[in-house]
Structures are given as structure tokens and as C-alpha cells.
Design a protein around this motif. Structure first.
Motif, PDB file in Angstrom:
ATOM      1  N   ALA A 174       8.249   0.272   2.920  1.00 54.64           N
ATOM      2  CA  ALA A 174       7.072  -0.098   2.130  1.00 54.64           C
ATOM      3  C   ALA A 174       6.735  -1.568   2.343  1.00 54.64           C
ATOM      4  O   ALA A 174       7.070  -2.427   1.522  1.00 54.64           O
ATOM      5  CB  ALA A 174       7.297   0.223   0.657  1.00 54.64           C
ATOM      6  N   GLU A 175       6.050  -1.844   3.439  1.00 53.83           N
ATOM      7  CA  GLU A 175       5.686  -3.214   3.776  1.00 53.83           C
ATOM      8  C   GLU A 175       4.763  -3.811   2.721  1.00 53.83           C
ATOM      9  O   GLU A 175       3.876  -3.153   2.208  1.00 53.83           O
ATOM     10  CB  GLU A 175       4.989  -3.246   5.128  1.00 53.83           C
ATOM     11  N   LEU A 176       4.994  -5.062   2.440  1.00 57.21           N
ATOM     12  CA  LEU A 176       4.207  -5.826   1.484  1.00 57.21           C
ATOM     13  C   LEU A 176       3.628  -7.010   2.238  1.00 57.21           C
ATOM     14  O   LEU A 176       4.314  -7.606   3.063  1.00 57.21           O
ATOM     15  CB  LEU A 176       5.147  -6.297   0.365  1.00 57.21           C
ATOM     16  N   GLY A 177       2.367  -7.313   1.993  1.00 56.56           N
ATOM     17  CA  GLY A 177       1.775  -8.452   2.686  1.00 56.56           C
ATOM     18  C   GLY A 177       0.486  -8.904   2.041  1.00 56.56           C
ATOM     19  O   GLY A 177      -0.003  -8.298   1.089  1.00 56.56           O
TER      20      GLY A 177
ATOM     21  N   PRO B   8       0.800  -1.224   0.000  1.00 55.68           N
ATOM     22  CA  PRO B   8       0.000   0.000   0.000  1.00 55.68           C
ATOM     23  C   PRO B   8       0.840   1.284   0.000  1.00 55.68           C
ATOM     24  O   PRO B   8       0.564   2.228   0.739  1.00 55.68           O
ATOM     25  CB  PRO B   8      -0.822  -0.137   1.282  1.00 55.68           C
ATOM     26  N   PHE B   9       1.847   1.307  -0.837  1.00 53.19           N
ATOM     27  CA  PHE B   9       2.750   2.453  -0.978  1.00 53.19           C
ATOM     28  C   PHE B   9       2.992   2.672  -2.464  1.00 53.19           C
ATOM     29  O   PHE B   9       2.902   1.736  -3.255  1.00 53.19           O
ATOM     30  CB  PHE B   9       4.082   2.182  -0.258  1.00 53.19           C
ATOM     31  N   PRO B  10       3.353   3.892  -2.862  1.00 52.63           N
ATOM     32  CA  PRO B  10       3.525   4.176  -4.288  1.00 52.63           C
ATOM     33  C   PRO B  10       4.749   3.530  -4.927  1.00 52.63           C
ATOM     34  O   PRO B  10       4.779   3.353  -6.143  1.00 52.63           O
ATOM     35  CB  PRO B  10       3.629   5.706  -4.340  1.00 52.63           C
ATOM     36  N   ALA B  11       5.756   3.157  -4.133  1.00 49.63           N
ATOM     37  CA  ALA B  11       6.979   2.579  -4.702  1.00 49.63           C
ATOM     38  C   ALA B  11       7.698   1.767  -3.632  1.00 49.63           C
ATOM     39  O   ALA B  11       7.556   2.046  -2.435  1.00 49.63           O
ATOM     40  CB  ALA B  11       7.900   3.689  -5.215  1.00 49.63           C
ATOM     41  N   PRO B  12       8.487   0.787  -4.057  1.00 47.40           N
ATOM     42  CA  PRO B  12       9.282   0.039  -3.076  1.00 47.40           C
ATOM     43  C   PRO B  12      10.307   0.953  -2.397  1.00 47.40           C
ATOM     44  O   PRO B  12      10.872   1.841  -3.024  1.00 47.40           O
ATOM     45  CB  PRO B  12       9.996  -1.021  -3.915  1.00 47.40           C
ATOM     46  N   GLN B  13      10.488   0.750  -1.124  1.00 48.05           N
ATOM     47  CA  GLN B  13      11.508   1.423  -0.308  1.00 48.05           C
ATOM     48  C   GLN B  13      11.541   0.663   1.010  1.00 48.05           C
ATOM     49  O   GLN B  13      10.692  -0.192   1.248  1.00 48.05           O
ATOM     50  CB  GLN B  13      11.209   2.929  -0.158  1.00 48.05           C
TER      51      GLN B  13
END
Length: 151
Positions: free
Chosen positions: A66-69, A58-63
Motif C-alpha cells: 500500500a504505497e503512500l505518496g 490509494p488503498f483501503p488499509a495499510p499493508q
């Protein structure tokens, strides 16, 4: 303050079989047990209804922040939820409410487990901090993204 679902464009992308944040096609499953919250309509997916399970960032770009799940989504098009009222899908006793800055990174000291009924009050307090651009509501048990809260 308003509760915000994932965008309709993104929901339709996933519902059409588009790649998730891991580059995979969302899995199709049947909802069981009443514990499958759709991140687009912000309602529980009915038992026995087809749903998607997919990786979402739920973020505009990986960093680094920027949690992914995993999230659940109605398999068929549903109407976007959200607004000022506490969404129906927030049915657990408590959630993590955490603030993020305009740079999409955690604002340290803002995260905490909050009773569900106290989310609006906690959100108002956190959104009063000028460093906080928006909030996430996340599962207190698994840290899964539920929805976003904005001013």
C-alpha cells in the motif's frame, strides 16, 4: 474500462482540512507551472489557484504493498472527473500502468512505463487478465499516484 478519481467524500475531507494519510493537515500552496494534476477533478490545477499538497494512500488499509505518496488536489470543491476518456491531467509523455489484485497487492509482471496515448490499449490488455482487479496510473518519474482504472 473507466478512469476513476479519488472519491468525492475523501476529497471533501481533505478540502475541509481533514488529516491526510500521515495524519497531517494538507498544506495549502499556489499552483505554479501547469504541472499540478488534481486527483479528484482529473484536470490540471490552474496557475495561481490555491491547491492542497498531501500524503495519500490509494488503498483501503495499510499493508506492505500500500504505497503512500504526495498528491495535489484543488483547494476548493471541484467536480469529480473520470469516465472512459483519457483524463486531461495525464499530460506527461508517459506513465507507469500497474495491475493490482483483489487483495490490493501488485500483480507481478503487469507494471511498465507506457506512452500516454497507449494507456487505454495497455489498460484493456491488463484488465483482460483475471488476476488483475484494477490498475493504477502513476508518474513514470516519481511514482506518484494519478488515478485508478477499473473494468
Amino acid at each position: 474500462m473507466r478512469f476513476v478519481a479519488i472519491s468525492t467524500d475523501l476529497a471533501r475531507h481533505y478540502q475541509a482540512g481533514g488529516a491526510d494519510a500521515n495524519g497531517q493537515v494538507p498544506e495549502r500552496q499556489l499552483a505554479e507551472g501547469g504541472g499540478n494534476p488534481c486527483r479528484h477533478c482529473l484536470k490540471m490545477i490552474a496557475d495561481g489557484a490555491e491547491m492542497l499538497v498531501l500524503a495519500h494512500r490509494p488503498f483501503p488499509a495499510p499493508q506492505p504493498y500500500a504505497e503512500l505518496g504526495p498528491i495535489f488536489l484543488c483547494a476548493n470543491p471541484c467536480e469529480a472527473g473520470g469516465g472512459a476518456a483519457l483524463p486531461q491531467m495525464l499530460a506527461s509523455p508517459d506513465y507507469i500502468v500497474r495491475g493490482y489484485g483483489a487483495n490490493d497487492r501488485i500483480v507481478y509482471g503487469t507494471g511498465g512505463v507506457t506512452p500516454t496515448s497507449g494507456i487505454p490499449e495497455r489498460a484493456e490488455a491488463l484488465l483482460g487478465d483475471p488476476q488483475v482487479a484494477y490498475l493504477h496510473v502513476r508518474s513514470a518519474r516519481n511514482n506518484c499516484f494519478q488515478c485508478r482504472i477499473e473494468r
